[in-house]
Design a protein around this motif. Structure first.
Motif, PDB file in Angstrom:
ATOM      1  N   ALA A  57       5.294  13.176  -1.875  1.00 34.45           N
ATOM      2  CA  ALA A  57       4.975  11.555  -1.866  1.00 34.45           C
ATOM      3  C   ALA A  57       4.277  11.076  -0.776  1.00 34.45           C
ATOM      4  O   ALA A  57       3.973   9.859  -1.051  1.00 34.45           O
ATOM      5  CB  ALA A  57       6.597  11.211  -1.893  1.00 34.45           C
ATOM      6  N   VAL A  76      -4.803   7.693  -4.988  1.00 30.40           N
ATOM      7  CA  VAL A  76      -4.054   6.934  -5.962  1.00 30.40           C
ATOM      8  C   VAL A  76      -4.357   5.399  -5.524  1.00 30.40           C
ATOM      9  O   VAL A  76      -3.815   5.120  -4.572  1.00 30.40           O
ATOM     10  CB  VAL A  76      -2.637   7.641  -6.063  1.00 30.40           C
ATOM     11  CG1 VAL A  76      -2.030   6.768  -7.371  1.00 30.40           C
ATOM     12  CG2 VAL A  76      -2.682   8.879  -6.588  1.00 30.40           C
ATOM     13  N   GLY A 127      -2.467   6.169  -0.345  1.00 28.57           N
ATOM     14  CA  GLY A 127      -3.364   5.738  -1.328  1.00 28.57           C
ATOM     15  C   GLY A 127      -3.480   4.227  -0.923  1.00 28.57           C
ATOM     16  O   GLY A 127      -4.525   3.689  -1.524  1.00 28.57           O
ATOM     17  N   ALA A 184       0.549  10.365 -10.666  1.00 30.76           N
ATOM     18  CA  ALA A 184       0.919  10.970  -9.097  1.00 30.76           C
ATOM     19  C   ALA A 184       2.412  11.387  -9.267  1.00 30.76           C
ATOM     20  O   ALA A 184       2.580  12.313  -8.587  1.00 30.76           O
ATOM     21  CB  ALA A 184       0.458  10.170  -8.066  1.00 30.76           C
ATOM     22  N   LEU A 185       3.342  10.522  -9.710  1.00 27.85           N
ATOM     23  CA  LEU A 185       4.785  10.610  -9.509  1.00 27.85           C
ATOM     24  C   LEU A 185       5.210  11.733 -10.221  1.00 27.85           C
ATOM     25  O   LEU A 185       6.215  12.463  -9.991  1.00 27.85           O
ATOM     26  CB  LEU A 185       5.389   9.401 -10.037  1.00 27.85           C
ATOM     27  CG  LEU A 185       5.408   8.390  -9.039  1.00 27.85           C
ATOM     28  CD1 LEU A 185       6.131   6.990  -9.713  1.00 27.85           C
ATOM     29  CD2 LEU A 185       6.205   8.664  -7.688  1.00 27.85           C
ATOM     30  N   THR A 207      -0.131   5.633 -11.123  1.00 28.95           N
ATOM     31  CA  THR A 207       1.085   5.916 -10.320  1.00 28.95           C
ATOM     32  C   THR A 207       1.859   6.945 -10.824  1.00 28.95           C
ATOM     33  O   THR A 207       2.522   7.828 -10.350  1.00 28.95           O
ATOM     34  CB  THR A 207       1.490   4.547  -9.904  1.00 28.95           C
ATOM     35  OG1 THR A 207       0.790   3.688  -9.231  1.00 28.95           O
ATOM     36  CG2 THR A 207       3.174   4.760  -9.047  1.00 28.95           C
ATOM     37  N   SER A 233       1.245  10.954  -0.915  1.00 28.25           N
ATOM     38  CA  SER A 233       0.000  10.602  -1.315  1.00 28.25           C
ATOM     39  C   SER A 233       0.358   9.184  -1.682  1.00 28.25           C
ATOM     40  O   SER A 233      -0.813   8.623  -1.806  1.00 28.25           O
ATOM     41  CB  SER A 233      -0.004  11.391  -2.554  1.00 28.25           C
ATOM     42  OG  SER A 233       0.668  11.368  -3.572  1.00 28.25           O
ATOM     43  N   LEU A 234       1.376   8.449  -1.940  1.00 27.19           N
ATOM     44  CA  LEU A 234       1.779   7.211  -2.553  1.00 27.19           C
ATOM     45  C   LEU A 234       1.056   6.195  -1.503  1.00 27.19           C
ATOM     46  O   LEU A 234       0.364   5.347  -1.671  1.00 27.19           O
ATOM     47  CB  LEU A 234       2.853   7.102  -2.803  1.00 27.19           C
ATOM     48  CG  LEU A 234       3.169   7.893  -4.268  1.00 27.19           C
ATOM     49  CD1 LEU A 234       4.647   7.730  -4.797  1.00 27.19           C
ATOM     50  CD2 LEU A 234       2.216   7.659  -5.317  1.00 27.19           C
ATOM     51  N   PRO A 292      -2.217   2.386  -6.266  1.00 26.44           N
ATOM     52  CA  PRO A 292      -0.707   2.019  -6.498  1.00 26.44           C
ATOM     53  C   PRO A 292      -0.768   0.823  -7.436  1.00 26.44           C
ATOM     54  O   PRO A 292       0.338   0.546  -8.380  1.00 26.44           O
ATOM     55  CB  PRO A 292       0.021   1.657  -5.302  1.00 26.44           C
ATOM     56  CG  PRO A 292      -1.155   1.414  -4.365  1.00 26.44           C
ATOM     57  CD  PRO A 292      -2.226   2.035  -4.880  1.00 26.44           C
TER      58      PRO A 292
END
Length: 667
Positions: free
Chosen positions: A221, A49, A227, A60-61, A57, A223-224, A51
């Motif tokens: 989370a 992802v 990213g 993904a969220l 974002t 993944s953020l 950001p």
């Protein structure tokens, strides 16, 4: 802590809602597969992802928020299932109305599959808490099997068309409609909630409950921040050039996968050891099933066989999870799946992709059935070990799936030939033996968790039995305390005070009365200060009984027994020696022999006194003289042992005690 039993109507509604949720998960997984979503495991969040891309974002969220909210609202799982069904509707509308929905609907539809999964696992958790173990294992197994069945539908009905497009499988409508109706009916009958789904008991309050939610939400989370790990930044961290990293692109996935494994394993450990073991075992089989299912779908493509093969595996795995012998049967089918992969690899001389090229149907069906059965059965078999801590939704949901994603990325970095990965869809299939080994690891994990659960259950039963015994002993002491205090203790106290005034044996009687009074008070009060050590050396206790007229023969090594056993047996020997001094004659001598037999001890007390007729013991008991019956036989019988007394007039007396050791104390 078990939840109160629900009414038959609520039980049926819960089971119907869970099965409808499984159908919903089938439909959602199939649509996600056809829509370019992950087809090997469920609810996988992309680790690439950007950001700085607002829509990316939010995209993904949305699943992260949905899963975290689901973990917080487990008791509302019927409403969560109904909500997941509503979120699936926008995914079905474009298939039949030839319409294109706003992009924001796509963000919401990404929540349908993870929300349905969490709700389904919450339903399984509730069933375990109500004591419905068979149903709980079935529903937990369906959480994995339904996802695979959705993939099977996508591979069976989606036919390739022009420009890489696919037709949408019509059976999805046949699944979605009853799923929507069933989840709505369950939500109405259960009034939208099922309190049993929430972990109960004081041990699950506060931090113990919140950490499961934190572990699951933080795993997703992850993944953020990952990213942000662009190739340039990763090259800087690793100390290599950007060009080298681009030439070996698989290293990027390996590093990100390894970070994912370490962080998520730490989160699972924070949630508890059972959560860690269950999540790792489930994740291992999810990683292992990737390559064999790619091979099976490649062999069976453009037919209806993927659907029927996965359906057969789902039915087999669910049946194994339902069985009381779920642990050995699950281990057996998982080992069987691994053996099938080894055979497929060896039978093709290391080129299992040839099975797909030549469309060899039977191996494809066998692999699909066994691997699906293993994955389904493992999810169902692991669930009972997670149920007492309330960790089923978190462990088999986000934790297992993100661990599987990281594990797959790390493992795929080993799929190399001549140092480079093959640019082929079948690249994981070229390394089919890796999946076979992972299946064996998963089988070992299932066996280990099953053994650990059995040990923990037995230990809890022993502790519960010990607590009951202590409470019963306390109640008995309280019952006896008043009459003994008003009678025996008063007499002993009177003898202690006035014994010295009687003359003759009076002082000795006063001393004995004082000792017996204190011992009796300690017994009645359960004085912890008087509690003995856990083990005592019987040899030392018997050696202390030696005198000019008593000889002790004992082994050189200590004879360790539980403290109560040693004390009671020594008291029985002392009572036998007292009888020798009182009844065997003034010149009688006694010999005590201790024999340590490993799983038991044998103590023999023999004297050369006047002896007595065998019928004298029965006559003494009839006359109310219970010294031998209580002080000797009674003590040993309470220890689970036996007492044999043999005597003849003029030939002395022999008393033999045989007392078993407790398990684990044998030398």
């Amino acid at each position: 802590m078990s939840a109160p039993a629900a009414s038959p109507i609520r039980q049926s509604a819960a089971l119907g809602g869970a099965l409808s949720g499984a159908l919903l998960l089938v439909a959602a997984s199939s649509l996600r597969t056809l829509d370019g979503g992950p087809s090997r495991t469920a609810v996988l969040i992309t680790l690439t992802v950007n950001p700085r891309d607002a829509l990316g974002t939010v995209d993904a969220l949305a699943p992260i928020v949905a899963v975290t909210a689901g973990l917080l609202l487990l008791r509302w799982w019927p409403l969560l299932l109904a909500g997941a069904g509503l979120l699936t509707v926008p995914m079905l509308l474009p298939l039949h109305l030839s319409m294109e929905l706003p992009l924001s609907f796509g963000v919401l539809t990404r929540c349908s599959q993870p929300l349905a999964l969490i709700a389904l696992l919450a339903a399984a958790q509730a069933m375990f808490r109500r004591g419905e173990t068979g149903r709980g294992t079935l529903v937990a197994g369906l959480s994995v099997g339904s996802t695979l069945l959705g993939m099977g539908i996508a591979n069976s009905w989606a036919q390739p068309q022009y420009y890489g497009q696919t037709t949408w499988p019509r059976p999805l409508v046949l699944l979605a409609l009853p799923a929507l109706a069933g989840t709505a009916a369950a939500a109405w009958l259960l009034r939208g909630r099922d309190p049993a789904a929430r972990p109960g008991g004081s041990e699950h309050q506060g931090w113990a409950r919140l950490r499961l939610v934190l572990a699951g939400g933080l795993a997703l989370a992850l993944s953020l921040p990952l990213g942000l790990l662009t190739p340039d930044r990763l090259a800087l961290v690793l100390g290599v050039t950007r060009g080298a990293l681009y030439r070996h692109g698989y290293v990027i996935g390996a590093v990100i996968g390894t970070i994912t494994l370490i962080v998520v394993a730490g989160l699972a450990a924070m949630a508890g050891p059972w959560t860690l073991g269950g999540a790792l075992t489930a994740a291992t089989v999810l990683v292992a099933m990737s390559a064999p299912l790619i091979l099976a779908m490649g062999i069976l493509q453009y037919t209806r066989l993927p659907f029927f093969s996965v359906l057969a595996g789902l039915a087999l795995g669910a049946g194994l999870a339902w069985s009381r012998l779920r642990v050995p049967l699950t281990v057996a089918v998982t080992v069987g799946a691994a053996a099938a992969l080894f055979i497929a690899y060896a039978g093709t001389t290391g080129h299992p992709e040839r099975l797909a090229e030549q469309r060899v149907i039977v191996p494809g069906i066998l692999i699909a059935v066994l691997v699906t059965a293993a994955a389904t059965a493992i999810a169902g078999t692991v669930a009972p070990t997670l149920a007492p801590s309330g960790a089923i939704p978190a462990a088999l949901g986000p934790l297992a799936l993100i661990l599987a994603m990281g594990g797959r990325q790390a493992v795929e970095a080993t799929y190399l030939r001549d140092g480079l990965p093959e640019s082929s869809y079948f690249n994981p299939v070229f390394h089919l033996t890796t999946s076979a080994v992972l299946l064996l690891v998963a089988a070992a994990g299932v066996g280990g968790l099953g053994y650990a659960q059995q040990w923990a259950t037995r230990r809890a039963d022993r502790l519960r039995a010990e607590q009951i015994r202590r409470e019963a002993a306390e109640a008995e002491r309280n019952r006896l305390a008043r009459p003994i205090h008003d009678g025996v203790l008063q007499v002993l106290a009177l003898m202690q005070r006035h014994g010295n005034d009687l003359g003759g044996p009076g002082p000795q009687l006063a001393t004995l009365a004082g000792e017996q009074e204190q011992a009796l008070r300690n017994l009645l009060s359960g004085n912890p200060a008087a509690a003995p050590a856990f083990y005592l050396d019987l040899r030392a206790l018997l050696t202390a009984l030696s005198s000019p007229t008593v000889e002790i023969a004992a082994p050189a090594d200590p004879a360790l027994l539980p403290a109560q056993t040693s004390q009671e047996l020594a008291a029985a020997v002392q009572a036998a020696l007292d009888n020798v001094s009182r009844h065997a004659g003034p010149t009688a001598r006694a010999w005590v022999l201790l024999e340590d037999e490993g799983d038991a001890v044998r103590v023999t007390v023999r004297d050369d006194g006047v002896g007595f007729a065998p019928e004298r013991l029965a006559e003494a008991e009839d006359a109310g003289r219970l010294g031998v019956a209580q002080s000797i036989r009674g003590r040993v019988a309470d220890l689970g042992g036996t007492t044999e007394i043999s005597s003849q007039p003029g030939r002395g007396t022999e008393v033999e005690f045989h007392v078993p050791r407790r398990r684990g104390l044998a030398t």
